[in-house]
Motif scaffolding. Structure first.
Motif, PDB file in Angstrom:
ATOM      1  N   ILE A   1       0.675  -1.174   0.001  1.00 25.59           N
ATOM      2  CA  ILE A   1       0.341   0.060   0.090  1.00 25.59           C
ATOM      3  C   ILE A   1       0.789   1.007  -0.092  1.00 25.59           C
ATOM      4  CG2 ILE A   1      -2.052   1.526   1.829  1.00 25.59           C
ATOM      5  CD1 ILE A   1      -3.223  -1.683   2.380  1.00 25.59           C
ATOM      6  N   VAL A   2       2.142   1.202   0.674  1.00 28.70           N
ATOM      7  CA  VAL A   2       2.404   2.587   1.272  1.00 28.70           C
ATOM      8  C   VAL A   2       3.757   2.690  -1.014  1.00 28.70           C
ATOM      9  CG1 VAL A   2       2.515   2.516   3.971  1.00 28.70           C
ATOM     10  CG2 VAL A   2       4.427   1.232   2.862  1.00 28.70           C
ATOM     11  N   ASN A   3       3.960   1.571  -0.581  1.00 25.94           N
ATOM     12  CA  ASN A   3       5.146   1.734  -1.288  1.00 25.94           C
ATOM     13  C   ASN A   3       4.699   2.617  -2.849  1.00 25.94           C
ATOM     14  OD1 ASN A   3       8.077   0.502  -2.494  1.00 25.94           O
ATOM     15  ND2 ASN A   3       7.137  -0.940  -4.291  1.00 25.94           N
ATOM     16  N   PRO A   4       3.605   2.883  -2.863  1.00 21.57           N
ATOM     17  CA  PRO A   4       3.871   3.679  -4.254  1.00 21.57           C
ATOM     18  C   PRO A   4       4.404   5.330  -3.676  1.00 21.57           C
ATOM     19  CG  PRO A   4       2.018   2.488  -4.565  1.00 21.57           C
ATOM     20  CD  PRO A   4       3.156   1.845  -3.019  1.00 21.57           C
ATOM     21  N   LEU A   5       3.640   5.420  -2.087  1.00 13.76           N
ATOM     22  CA  LEU A   5       3.819   6.727  -2.346  1.00 13.76           C
ATOM     23  C   LEU A   5       5.650   7.085  -1.801  1.00 13.76           C
ATOM     24  CD1 LEU A   5       1.212   7.045   0.595  1.00 13.76           C
ATOM     25  CD2 LEU A   5       1.439   7.923  -1.271  1.00 13.76           C
ATOM     26  N   LYS A   6       6.319   6.063  -1.320  1.00 10.56           N
ATOM     27  CA  LYS A   6       8.191   5.340  -1.369  1.00 10.56           C
ATOM     28  C   LYS A   6       8.613   6.293  -2.646  1.00 10.56           C
ATOM     29  CE  LYS A   6       8.373   3.541   2.952  1.00 10.56           C
ATOM     30  NZ  LYS A   6       9.176   2.590   3.166  1.00 10.56           N
ATOM     31  N   THR A   7       7.846   5.313  -3.506  1.00  7.51           N
ATOM     32  CA  THR A   7       8.527   5.774  -4.502  1.00  7.51           C
ATOM     33  C   THR A   7       8.302   7.160  -5.525  1.00  7.51           C
ATOM     34  OG1 THR A   7       7.054   4.489  -6.306  1.00  7.51           O
ATOM     35  CG2 THR A   7       8.675   3.498  -5.032  1.00  7.51           C
ATOM     36  N   GLY A   8       7.463   7.174  -4.956  1.00  9.54           N
ATOM     37  CA  GLY A   8       7.482   8.791  -6.033  1.00  9.54           C
ATOM     38  C   GLY A   8       6.392   8.495  -7.078  1.00  9.54           C
ATOM     39  N   GLU A   9       5.464   7.009  -7.240  1.00 10.04           N
ATOM     40  CA  GLU A   9       4.754   6.918  -8.477  1.00 10.04           C
ATOM     41  C   GLU A   9       3.212   7.388  -8.048  1.00 10.04           C
ATOM     42  OE1 GLU A   9       1.821   2.615  -9.555  1.00 10.04           O
ATOM     43  OE2 GLU A   9       4.079   2.866  -8.652  1.00 10.04           O
ATOM     44  N   LYS A  10       2.358   7.830  -6.991  1.00  9.81           N
ATOM     45  CA  LYS A  10       1.476   8.558  -6.136  1.00  9.81           C
ATOM     46  C   LYS A  10       2.080   9.346  -5.374  1.00  9.81           C
ATOM     47  CE  LYS A  10      -1.826   4.324  -7.428  1.00  9.81           C
ATOM     48  NZ  LYS A  10      -2.710   3.580  -6.633  1.00  9.81           N
ATOM     49  N   LYS A  11       0.741  10.210  -5.229  1.00 14.56           N
ATOM     50  CA  LYS A  11       0.746  11.062  -3.721  1.00 14.56           C
ATOM     51  C   LYS A  11       0.252  11.220  -2.523  1.00 14.56           C
ATOM     52  CE  LYS A  11       2.614  15.280  -7.133  1.00 14.56           C
ATOM     53  NZ  LYS A  11       1.972  16.499  -7.537  1.00 14.56           N
ATOM     54  N   LYS A  12      -0.810  10.228  -2.787  1.00 16.32           N
ATOM     55  CA  LYS A  12      -1.977   9.716  -1.998  1.00 16.32           C
ATOM     56  C   LYS A  12      -2.373   8.589  -2.887  1.00 16.32           C
ATOM     57  CE  LYS A  12      -6.169  11.717  -2.638  1.00 16.32           C
ATOM     58  NZ  LYS A  12      -7.440  11.960  -1.932  1.00 16.32           N
ATOM     59  N   VAL A  13      -2.879   7.911  -1.071  1.00 18.85           N
ATOM     60  CA  VAL A  13      -3.446   6.283  -1.114  1.00 18.85           C
ATOM     61  C   VAL A  13      -4.413   5.906  -0.654  1.00 18.85           C
ATOM     62  CG1 VAL A  13      -2.826   4.069  -1.176  1.00 18.85           C
ATOM     63  CG2 VAL A  13      -1.278   4.925  -2.037  1.00 18.85           C
ATOM     64  N   ASP A  14      -5.476   5.812  -1.350  1.00 15.18           N
ATOM     65  CA  ASP A  14      -7.335   5.493  -0.277  1.00 15.18           C
ATOM     66  C   ASP A  14      -7.084   3.884  -0.261  1.00 15.18           C
ATOM     67  OD1 ASP A  14      -7.654   8.545  -0.499  1.00 15.18           O
ATOM     68  OD2 ASP A  14      -7.970   8.436  -2.394  1.00 15.18           O
ATOM     69  N   PHE A  15      -7.127   3.773   1.131  1.00 14.35           N
ATOM     70  CA  PHE A  15      -7.974   2.659   0.990  1.00 14.35           C
ATOM     71  C   PHE A  15      -9.088   2.869   2.062  1.00 14.35           C
ATOM     72  CE2 PHE A  15      -4.648   2.765   3.344  1.00 14.35           C
ATOM     73  CZ  PHE A  15      -4.888   2.293   4.530  1.00 14.35           C
ATOM     74  N   THR A  16      -9.421   1.142   2.581  1.00 11.59           N
ATOM     75  CA  THR A  16     -10.537   1.155   2.986  1.00 11.59           C
ATOM     76  C   THR A  16     -10.455  -0.420   4.456  1.00 11.59           C
ATOM     77  OG1 THR A  16     -12.652   1.741   2.248  1.00 11.59           O
ATOM     78  CG2 THR A  16     -13.262   1.058   3.960  1.00 11.59           C
ATOM     79  N   THR A  17     -10.317  -0.611   5.710  1.00  5.86           N
ATOM     80  CA  THR A  17      -9.725  -1.159   6.777  1.00  5.86           C
ATOM     81  C   THR A  17     -10.968  -1.311   8.193  1.00  5.86           C
ATOM     82  OG1 THR A  17      -8.218  -2.249   7.367  1.00  5.86           O
ATOM     83  CG2 THR A  17      -8.326   0.044   7.976  1.00  5.86           C
ATOM     84  N   TYR A  18     -10.487  -1.701   8.544  1.00  4.78           N
ATOM     85  CA  TYR A  18     -10.765  -1.504  10.054  1.00  4.78           C
ATOM     86  C   TYR A  18      -9.658  -0.992  11.054  1.00  4.78           C
ATOM     87  CZ  TYR A  18     -15.279  -4.270   8.968  1.00  4.78           C
ATOM     88  OH  TYR A  18     -17.132  -4.484   8.540  1.00  4.78           O
ATOM     89  N   HIS A  19     -10.456  -0.692  12.112  1.00  2.46           N
ATOM     90  CA  HIS A  19      -9.927  -0.237  13.261  1.00  2.46           C
ATOM     91  C   HIS A  19      -9.925  -0.485  14.513  1.00  2.46           C
ATOM     92  CE1 HIS A  19      -7.055   3.948  12.100  1.00  2.46           C
ATOM     93  NE2 HIS A  19      -6.954   2.640  10.896  1.00  2.46           N
ATOM     94  N   TYR A  20      -8.904  -1.372  15.438  1.00  2.00           N
ATOM     95  CA  TYR A  20      -9.597  -2.387  16.582  1.00  2.00           C
ATOM     96  C   TYR A  20      -8.512  -1.681  17.911  1.00  2.00           C
ATOM     97  CZ  TYR A  20      -9.908  -6.379  13.450  1.00  2.00           C
ATOM     98  OH  TYR A  20     -10.706  -7.314  12.900  1.00  2.00           O
ATOM     99  N   ARG A  21      -9.724  -0.955  18.218  1.00  2.00           N
ATOM    100  CA  ARG A  21      -9.302  -0.783  19.421  1.00  2.00           C
ATOM    101  C   ARG A  21      -8.808  -1.575  20.700  1.00  2.00           C
ATOM    102  NH1 ARG A  21     -15.552   0.702  18.447  1.00  2.00           N
ATOM    103  NH2 ARG A  21     -15.452   2.153  17.844  1.00  2.00           N
TER     104      ARG A  21
END
Length: 542
Positions: free
Chosen positions: A171-191
């Motif tokens: 997910i984060v690799n396209p941000l590190k390489t500069g391929e993308k400026k923003k990444v959107d995704f849907t997940t769950y947060h656990y408390r």
């Protein structure tokens, strides 16, 4: 920008300044060297000078507008006294800098800090290499139920149990390489207590002192609940529903839509609305979509086709909507096959009632004529019979009288048909062989047509027994031959064919026939004449 320096005596007269100070002030060295500190017309600068005279040190920070150029800057300065042999400050040297840009940056950072702290959405900052959390705002801490110290011991993977480290790195690799400026995704947060909630995450890589990831997470619990309720309604409604984009591509459909068209969800969501329209309607898609976008809502009828190629009529209630943040069209599609069949049956019933009324009127007229004509025929036939019994007739005269009697009897049968038509004579059906009945009348058929017209009778290979009134059958065939004869202008052929047919074959000729069996006799009279137009065809039973 380099630091500016200024040298003053104990009375505030400027003795010397460098070019950097002159540039900060938006002036020249010569102009500034002619001024006194009091000429700056700045109370804070004067106070800093006096403070230096008494204590040896002074500081200044604030907005300053130059008296020589009207340039306004946010300045910072420190001053130090130079002592004489008596231990008194005899002069002052000060260093100043233009801090305007830094001031605005600090204010912007302060504003961002307030936004970060007070945002109702969750904001997380974590290291780009180790993924360990660096900071989080109030909403984030309240939602995941950790303290900031506890959270700093964790990584995003500790609150996203559904995502593996390998998946997260993808997910984060396209941000590190500069391929993308923003990444959107849907997940769950656990408390911290183990409970979870759905979030939409927008992730960015930012440069501060070190590169860090900034994640904006939106709690979409209510959105998911609404989507679930919508999906339940969407799937259990009786009508087919689909959602298309403004190019006609199918984005979603309900359970009834899959059942009605015979496609799987994956198949139909790769299709365009044109693919389920009957071919003669396909080119009109762009026009219809444009009309829906313009009007907001449109109801129209056309024909759709299933995966197996079968076509059926539909009524579509189309509404222009926003779907997943983009313009789209919601189509509620109703199969109106039964309604169309009902409309057709009502039209046929209306036609039959109209025809019946016409026939009743004609029947009443025919009945009156037939009654009087029957009386005339009875007298003629009586006189023929008296003449036949006479002994003074030669052979030819008797033959002529015999022909006259045959014609009179046939006329009498015609009168019987007219009486039956007018409901004044009861039809007398009996079992007859259709082949035989047509064979008896073949000579009569040939006498009815012109010499330049040939007649062919194609009998069925076996006897075909049907219960029918032979007189009425003869009259029907005679009428058909008469019509065929009139349709042939010069030479031609009339063909009578007897065959057996199933109910489905009979319905091909007329859907209005009420089939009660699967075994029928079909008599077809065809010709190679000019035929009839649509208007004449509507009146063939009149």
């Amino acid at each position: 920008m380099p630091l500016g320096s200024i040298y003053l005596d104990s009375n505030g007269n400027i003795l010397e300044t460098n070019r950097a100070f002159a540039e900060i002030m938006g002036s020249s060295v010569n102009k500034i060297n002619k001024l006194n500190i009091y000429d700056f017309n700045n109370k804070e600068a004067i106070n800093a000078s006096n403070e230096t005279l008494t204590s040896g040190l002074g500081t200044y920070e604030g907005w300053y507008t130059s008296v020589t150029s009207n340039k306004t800057i946010y300045a910072k300065a420190t001053s130090e006294g130079i002592y004489d042999e008596k231990g008194k400050v005899s002069s002052i040297i000060a260093v100043a800098e233009d801090n305007t840009e830094s001031y605005y940056k600090e204010k912007e950072l302060e504003k961002l800090a307030n936004i970060f702290r007070d945002s109702i959405n969750e904001i997380y900052i974590f290291d780009a290499d180790s993924f360990r959390f660096i900071d989080a705002n109030r909403s984030a801490l309240e939602n995941v139920r950790y303290t900031i110290d506890e959270l700093r011991q964790l990584t995003p993977l500790d609150i996203k149990f559904d995502i593996s480290k390998e998946d997260f790195e993808q997910i984060v690799n396209p941000l590190k390489t500069g391929e993308k400026k923003k990444v959107d995704f849907t997940t769950y947060h656990y408390r911290s207590d183990g409970s979870k909630y759905p979030v939409d995450v927008h992730l960015q890589l930012m440069e501060f002192e070190e590169p860090v990831f900034v994640a904006f997470a939106y709690d979409v619990t209510e959105k998911k609940e609404m989507e679930s309720r919508f999906q339940n309604i969407f799937n259990f409604i009786d009508d087919s529903i689909n959602i298309i984009d403004t190019e006609g591509n199918i984005l979603n459909t309900n359970r009834q839509g899959l059942k009605q068209y015979g496609y799987s969800f994956d198949e139909i969501t790769k299709m365009n609305i044109r693919d389920i329209r009957a071919e003669r309607f396909s080119p009109d898609v762009k026009t219809v979509i444009s009309d829906i976008v313009k009007k907001g809502s449109v109801i129209y009828e056309l024909e759709h086709k299933r995966k197996d190629g079968s076509v059926f009529p539909v009524e579509i209630n189309a509404t222009y909507i926003q779907y997943e943040g983009k313009p789209a069209i919601l189509n509620v599609i109703r199969d109106i096959t039964e309604r169309k069949r009902g409309e057709k049956e009502r039209e046929e019933l209306t036609r039959q009632i109209t025809q019946t009324q016409k026939l009743e009127a004609v029947g009443q007229l025919a009945g009156g004529i037939a009654h009087d004509f029957n009386n005339f025929l009875a007298g003629i036939m009586a006189y023929i019979d008296i003449l036949v019994r006479s002994k003074n007739l030669d052979k030819n005269e008797k033959e002529y009288l015999s022909h006259m009697m045959q014609l009179s009897e046939r006329s009498a049968k015609l009168v019987q048909n007219m009486m039956a038509f007018s409901r004044k004579q009861v039809s007398i059906p009996q079992v007859v062989d259709i082949n035989n009945q047509l064979g008896i009348n073949k000579k009569l058929y040939k006498k009815m047509i012109k010499e330049n017209i040939s007649l062919t009778v194609n009998y069925y290979s076996q006897p075909v027994y049907v219960k029918v009134d032979p007189v009425q059958l003869d009259q029907v065939v005679l009428n058909l031959i008469s019509n065929a004869r009139d349709a042939i202008e010069e030479s031609g052929n009339i063909s009578i064919t007897v065959s057996k047919a199933s109910s489905s074959e009979i319905l091909k000729h007329s859907e209005s026939i009420k089939t009660e069996s699967n075994d029928y006799c079909l008599i077809e009279v065809t010709d190679d004449g000019s035929g009839m137009d649509e208007e004449t065809a509507k009146r063939i039973f009149e």
